[in-house]
Design an enzyme around this catalytic site. Structure first.
Site, mmCIF file in Angstrom:
data_model
loop_
_atom_site.group_PDB
_atom_site.id
_atom_site.type_symbol
_atom_site.label_atom_id
_atom_site.label_comp_id
_atom_site.label_asym_id
_atom_site.label_seq_id
_atom_site.Cartn_x
_atom_site.Cartn_y
_atom_site.Cartn_z
ATOM 1 C CB CYS A 31 -0.905 -0.060 1.229
ATOM 2 S SG CYS A 31 -1.682 1.497 1.679
ATOM 3 C CB CYS A 34 0.373 1.805 4.081
ATOM 4 S SG CYS A 34 -1.337 1.284 3.946
#
Length: 111
Positions: A31, A34
């Site tokens: 991600c 993230c």
């Protein structure tokens, strides 16, 4: 210096039962956003050492807890106090937004 702890399906309930607020960062290796918020979460772990618990839960390795809380998009950051969900943030935000959520949780009385 404080460091974000690893949270798993197995230790989640025990960690959020803390009398201090607990910030849980739901993330995954693949991600991109993230990776942007990861360093902020680590900084918060240091900033709030002794005042709050900051941890990260990898949704790839732990499916039960994200499902229980309806985490569909990552990063999702949940704030707990005395085992209860008190705040939520989906997506990348500046550090001060997350710090304010933790400060609010520190000040909040949960019965």
């Amino acid at each position: 210096m404080g460091k974000a702890i690893e949270i798993t399906d197995a230790n989640f309930e025990q960690i959020i039962a803390s009398d201090k607020p607990v910030l849980v960062d739901f993330w995954a290796e693949w991600c991109g956003p993230c990776k942007m918020i990861g360093p902020i979460v680590e900084e918060l772990a240091g900033d709030f050492e002794g005042k709050a618990v900051v941890g990260k839960l990898d949704v790839q390795e732990n499916a039960q807890i994200p499902m229980k809380f309806g985490v569909r998009n990552i990063p999702t950051l949940l704030v707990f106090k005395n085992g209860q969900l008190v705040d939520k943030q989906v997506g990348v935000v500046p550090k001060n937004v997350l710090a304010q959520k933790l400060n609010n949780a520190i000040a909040k009385e949960v019965v």
